[in-house]
Design a protein around this motif. Structure first.
Motif, PDB file in Angstrom:
ATOM      1  N   ALA A   1       5.172   0.843   4.327  1.00 28.88           N
ATOM      2  CA  ALA A   1       4.064   0.348   5.155  1.00 28.88           C
ATOM      3  C   ALA A   1       2.742   0.988   4.740  1.00 28.88           C
ATOM      4  O   ALA A   1       1.702   0.316   4.699  1.00 28.88           O
ATOM      5  N   ILE A   2       2.764   2.267   4.401  1.00 28.71           N
ATOM      6  CA  ILE A   2       1.539   2.950   3.953  1.00 28.71           C
ATOM      7  C   ILE A   2       1.050   2.333   2.644  1.00 28.71           C
ATOM      8  O   ILE A   2      -0.144   2.050   2.495  1.00 28.71           O
ATOM      9  N   LEU A   3       1.956   2.094   1.712  1.00 30.44           N
ATOM     10  CA  LEU A   3       1.564   1.502   0.443  1.00 30.44           C
ATOM     11  C   LEU A   3       1.001   0.094   0.633  1.00 30.44           C
ATOM     12  O   LEU A   3       0.058  -0.297  -0.061  1.00 30.44           O
ATOM     13  N   THR A   4       1.546  -0.648   1.576  1.00 34.51           N
ATOM     14  CA  THR A   4       1.011  -1.974   1.880  1.00 34.51           C
ATOM     15  C   THR A   4      -0.421  -1.857   2.382  1.00 34.51           C
ATOM     16  O   THR A   4      -1.305  -2.629   1.974  1.00 34.51           O
ATOM     17  N   LEU A   5      -0.690  -0.883   3.253  1.00 38.66           N
ATOM     18  CA  LEU A   5      -2.056  -0.669   3.747  1.00 38.66           C
ATOM     19  C   LEU A   5      -2.991  -0.289   2.604  1.00 38.66           C
ATOM     20  O   LEU A   5      -4.117  -0.788   2.518  1.00 38.66           O
ATOM     21  N   LEU A   6      -2.550   0.595   1.729  1.00 38.40           N
ATOM     22  CA  LEU A   6      -3.396   1.045   0.627  1.00 38.40           C
ATOM     23  C   LEU A   6      -3.719  -0.088  -0.346  1.00 38.40           C
ATOM     24  O   LEU A   6      -4.811  -0.124  -0.913  1.00 38.40           O
ATOM     25  N   ALA A   7      -2.797  -1.006  -0.529  1.00 37.98           N
ATOM     26  CA  ALA A   7      -2.997  -2.098  -1.486  1.00 37.98           C
ATOM     27  C   ALA A   7      -3.711  -3.302  -0.866  1.00 37.98           C
ATOM     28  O   ALA A   7      -4.130  -4.199  -1.587  1.00 37.98           O
ATOM     29  N   ASP A   8      -3.871  -3.316   0.448  1.00 34.70           N
ATOM     30  CA  ASP A   8      -4.467  -4.458   1.155  1.00 34.70           C
ATOM     31  C   ASP A   8      -5.987  -4.375   1.122  1.00 34.70           C
ATOM     32  O   ASP A   8      -6.649  -4.244   2.151  1.00 34.70           O
ATOM     33  N   ASP A   9      -6.531  -4.465  -0.089  1.00 41.80           N
ATOM     34  CA  ASP A   9      -7.952  -4.220  -0.252  1.00 41.80           C
ATOM     35  C   ASP A   9      -8.350  -4.664  -1.654  1.00 41.80           C
ATOM     36  O   ASP A   9      -7.711  -4.284  -2.629  1.00 41.80           O
ATOM     37  N   ALA A  10      -9.393  -5.481  -1.769  1.00 44.93           N
ATOM     38  CA  ALA A  10      -9.798  -6.014  -3.074  1.00 44.93           C
ATOM     39  C   ALA A  10     -10.202  -4.907  -4.045  1.00 44.93           C
ATOM     40  O   ALA A  10      -9.884  -4.976  -5.240  1.00 44.93           O
ATOM     41  N   ILE A  11     -10.891  -3.884  -3.545  1.00 44.84           N
ATOM     42  CA  ILE A  11     -11.312  -2.784  -4.424  1.00 44.84           C
ATOM     43  C   ILE A  11     -10.092  -2.029  -4.931  1.00 44.84           C
ATOM     44  O   ILE A  11      -9.981  -1.720  -6.116  1.00 44.84           O
ATOM     45  N   ALA A  12      -9.152  -1.749  -4.039  1.00 46.96           N
ATOM     46  CA  ALA A  12      -7.936  -1.039  -4.440  1.00 46.96           C
ATOM     47  C   ALA A  12      -7.120  -1.868  -5.425  1.00 46.96           C
ATOM     48  O   ALA A  12      -6.569  -1.336  -6.390  1.00 46.96           O
ATOM     49  N   GLN A  13      -7.043  -3.166  -5.202  1.00 50.23           N
ATOM     50  CA  GLN A  13      -6.258  -4.024  -6.091  1.00 50.23           C
ATOM     51  C   GLN A  13      -6.834  -4.063  -7.503  1.00 50.23           C
ATOM     52  O   GLN A  13      -6.109  -4.293  -8.462  1.00 50.23           O
TER      53      GLN A  13
END
Length: 152
Positions: A16-28
């Protein structure tokens, strides 16, 4: 809105934490963001969990992880030996933004930091994150320094 509780992350929260971290255009756009709990991600979690000066915090609502941040307590010689708290990787689930969950998460982090003897909280935010910059300014953060990074 159902209540949110903040607690230390458990290994079972990693996906779930990794999903939150990846849910972002800049992070992607960056390398290294994945929703897979790889051996290196698990090792990083284990290192954070074992380090008394690090905490990975999650916000939980109705049994679901909806927010996260990493909090690091840093002893230092400057400012008379004052301890600092460093906040990183702040995320709130995208469909829940604007409901003051991030503010509650940051207030919890400030309370934890004060309890650990910190006299200052610091963070960096990507220059492209204009909404995040406004959010942190509303919480009393001041853009007093220019951050720099370099790959190793």
């Amino acid at each position: 809105m159902p209540p949110i509780t903040f607690r230390l992350a458990r290994a079972s929260d990693l996906s779930a934490i990794l999903t939150l971290l990846a849910d972002d255009a800049i992070a992607q756009a960056r390398t290294g963001y994945t929703e897979e709990v790889s051996p290196s991600v698990r090792a990083a979690f284990d290192d954070i969990s074992a380090d008394p000066n690090n905490e990975l915090i999650v916000g939980e609502q109705e049994g679901h992880v909806v927010a996260t941040l990493q909090l690091t307590y840093i002893p230092g010689l400057s400012r008379g030996g004052m301890r600092r708290a460093l906040v990183e990787a702040v995320r709130v689930r995208s469909d829940l933004r604007g409901q003051r969950i991030g503010e509650a998460l940051m207030v919890d982090a400030m309370e934890r930091s004060r309890a650990r003897g910190c006299g200052l909280m610091q963070l960096t935010t990507d220059k492209l994150r204009h909404e995040a910059q406004r959010f942190y300014a509303r919480l009393g953060f001041v853009a007093s320094h220019e951050g720099m990074k370099r790959p190793l």
